[in-house]
Write an enzyme that holds these catalytic residues in place. Sequence first.
Site, PDB file in Angstrom:
ATOM      1  N   ILE A  74      -7.833 -13.676 -13.212  1.00 42.89           N
ATOM      2  CA  ILE A  74      -7.686 -13.102 -11.872  1.00 42.89           C
ATOM      3  C   ILE A  74      -7.125 -11.678 -11.951  1.00 42.89           C
ATOM      4  O   ILE A  74      -6.383 -11.348 -12.868  1.00 42.89           O
ATOM      5  CB  ILE A  74      -6.806 -13.961 -10.929  1.00 42.89           C
ATOM      6  CG1 ILE A  74      -5.436 -14.244 -11.553  1.00 42.89           C
ATOM      7  CG2 ILE A  74      -7.488 -15.249 -10.542  1.00 42.89           C
ATOM      8  CD1 ILE A  74      -4.431 -14.686 -10.507  1.00 42.89           C
ATOM      9  N   ASN A 114      -2.175 -20.905 -15.409  1.00 46.56           N
ATOM     10  CA  ASN A 114      -1.942 -19.710 -16.236  1.00 46.56           C
ATOM     11  C   ASN A 114      -2.037 -18.443 -15.374  1.00 46.56           C
ATOM     12  O   ASN A 114      -3.060 -18.183 -14.735  1.00 46.56           O
ATOM     13  CB  ASN A 114      -2.982 -19.684 -17.359  1.00 46.56           C
ATOM     14  CG  ASN A 114      -2.706 -18.604 -18.381  1.00 46.56           C
ATOM     15  OD1 ASN A 114      -2.281 -17.500 -18.030  1.00 46.56           O
ATOM     16  ND2 ASN A 114      -2.924 -18.916 -19.635  1.00 46.56           N
ATOM     17  N   VAL A 116      -2.579 -15.408 -16.020  1.00 46.13           N
ATOM     18  CA  VAL A 116      -3.655 -14.445 -16.286  1.00 46.13           C
ATOM     19  C   VAL A 116      -5.032 -15.108 -16.251  1.00 46.13           C
ATOM     20  O   VAL A 116      -6.040 -14.466 -16.511  1.00 46.13           O
ATOM     21  CB  VAL A 116      -3.481 -13.684 -17.634  1.00 46.13           C
ATOM     22  CG1 VAL A 116      -2.150 -12.961 -17.659  1.00 46.13           C
ATOM     23  CG2 VAL A 116      -3.611 -14.609 -18.834  1.00 46.13           C
ATOM     24  N   GLU A 117      -5.103 -16.390 -15.925  1.00 45.91           N
ATOM     25  CA  GLU A 117      -6.402 -17.044 -15.824  1.00 45.91           C
ATOM     26  C   GLU A 117      -6.719 -17.361 -14.358  1.00 45.91           C
ATOM     27  O   GLU A 117      -7.338 -16.579 -13.679  1.00 45.91           O
ATOM     28  CB  GLU A 117      -6.456 -18.269 -16.753  1.00 45.91           C
ATOM     29  CG  GLU A 117      -6.388 -17.821 -18.221  1.00 45.91           C
ATOM     30  CD  GLU A 117      -6.652 -18.911 -19.232  1.00 45.91           C
ATOM     31  OE1 GLU A 117      -6.342 -20.086 -18.949  1.00 45.91           O
ATOM     32  OE2 GLU A 117      -7.155 -18.585 -20.331  1.00 45.91           O
ATOM     33  N   MET A 118      -6.243 -18.511 -13.834  1.00 44.60           N
ATOM     34  CA  MET A 118      -6.554 -18.838 -12.443  1.00 44.60           C
ATOM     35  C   MET A 118      -5.357 -18.659 -11.512  1.00 44.60           C
ATOM     36  O   MET A 118      -5.511 -18.634 -10.288  1.00 44.60           O
ATOM     37  CB  MET A 118      -7.128 -20.251 -12.378  1.00 44.60           C
ATOM     38  CG  MET A 118      -8.372 -20.357 -13.270  1.00 44.60           C
ATOM     39  SD  MET A 118      -8.907 -22.041 -13.600  1.00 44.60           S
ATOM     40  CE  MET A 118     -10.365 -22.117 -12.572  1.00 44.60           C
TER      41      MET A 118
END
Length: 305
Positions: A74, A114, A116-118
């Site tokens: 994201i 996470n 830096v992921e979702m």
Amino acid sequence: MRIVFLLCSFLSLFFASELITPLPLHINYDKSKAILGKKLFFDPVLSKDNTISCAHCHNLQEGGDDGLEVSVGIDGKLGSINAPTVLNSVYNIAQFWDGRAKNLQAQAIEPIHNPVEMGIEDTKALLKKLKNNGYEKLFFEVYTDGLSLKNLVDAIAEFEKALITPNSRFDRYLKGESILSQEELSGYELFKSIGCISCHNGILLGGNFYQKVGIYEPYYADENLGRFSVTKLEEDKYYFKVPTLRNISKTAPYLHHGKVTSLKDTIQIMAYHQLGRELETLERDLIYKFLLTLDGDIPEILNEK
Ligand code: HEC
Ligand code: HEC
């Protein structure tokens, strides 16, 4: 350690024919859960700003990874490690490069939270959002206790179970078909005789244990300490889960840091750092040709609604 390893390599030569097994043509899974899991896997609603789905980083038509050095989550945030494939991941001893998730259910929770992921901070808010997107009914159709985080990751894991890629040319060879060319067979012979198979074996040609990167020649390409971050044991530094080699032609760039774009270069790195030898160009190319025979069929479930 090296002695144990050499002994294993030596033994593996004698048992090499049984060391790799073909994927089954079909795997048993709960279809209604898996179809719900499929919908979730492709749904960006699982991310904070509704932009990132699991499929964003795991393209199932293209090797089950994202083709990037490190993933982008994201707000364009960069991860710190290369995305491995989700194809055939049900057979992994544990999930992630360092094996910190013991199964697919435990794995699926991590990317959702996470940052830096979702980037989901609040599970309750996520469940509410799913409810607003019509998921409550869908969950009740499949799970008696309806929509929950536990059932969410369970459905995703059931879908992932179905993501097997059978019928590769190599598997057909293992089952007795004379389907490989002389060069591909010579590549396989080298793969066994020089010892690649001592780490890349089993149903995935990998995925079944952890090994040190840089056994013969140290290989420090980044700061990642691998398995050490889970066990905190000194001897686990630089150990990573041996990755599967199935569909390897489709999952560039390579290694946990994703810094190596060419499969041929990866083969050389492996031979040098893991086996202490420099391959002739011809040898490297034969192994390369063998590795290309590991591409399997696209999972059937991708065609199901
Ligand atoms: C922003 C990109 C991104 C998103 C979104 C993402 N993943 Fe991943 N996935 C990764 C990366 C990077 C890793 C490796 C992380 C590590 O090993 O520390 C990974 C690892 C995995 C693994 C372990 C595979 C193995 O061989 O160890 C599975 C399974 C997986 N992801 C499934 C999922 C599922 C299910 C979702 C959605 C809930 C998801 N991923 C969302 C990037 C992503
Ligand atoms: C001592 C164990 C060991 C041996 C021997 C070994 N490998 Fe590996 N292999 C690994 C590990 C561990 C990794 C992951 C390393 C990393 O990401 O830093 C890996 C990674 C790879 C990758 C990259 C996979 C990916 O998804 O990025 C390929 C390709 C590969 N090996 C092929 C080979 C070949 C070909 C040989 C023989 C020349 C070989 N390996 C020998 C342990 C081994």
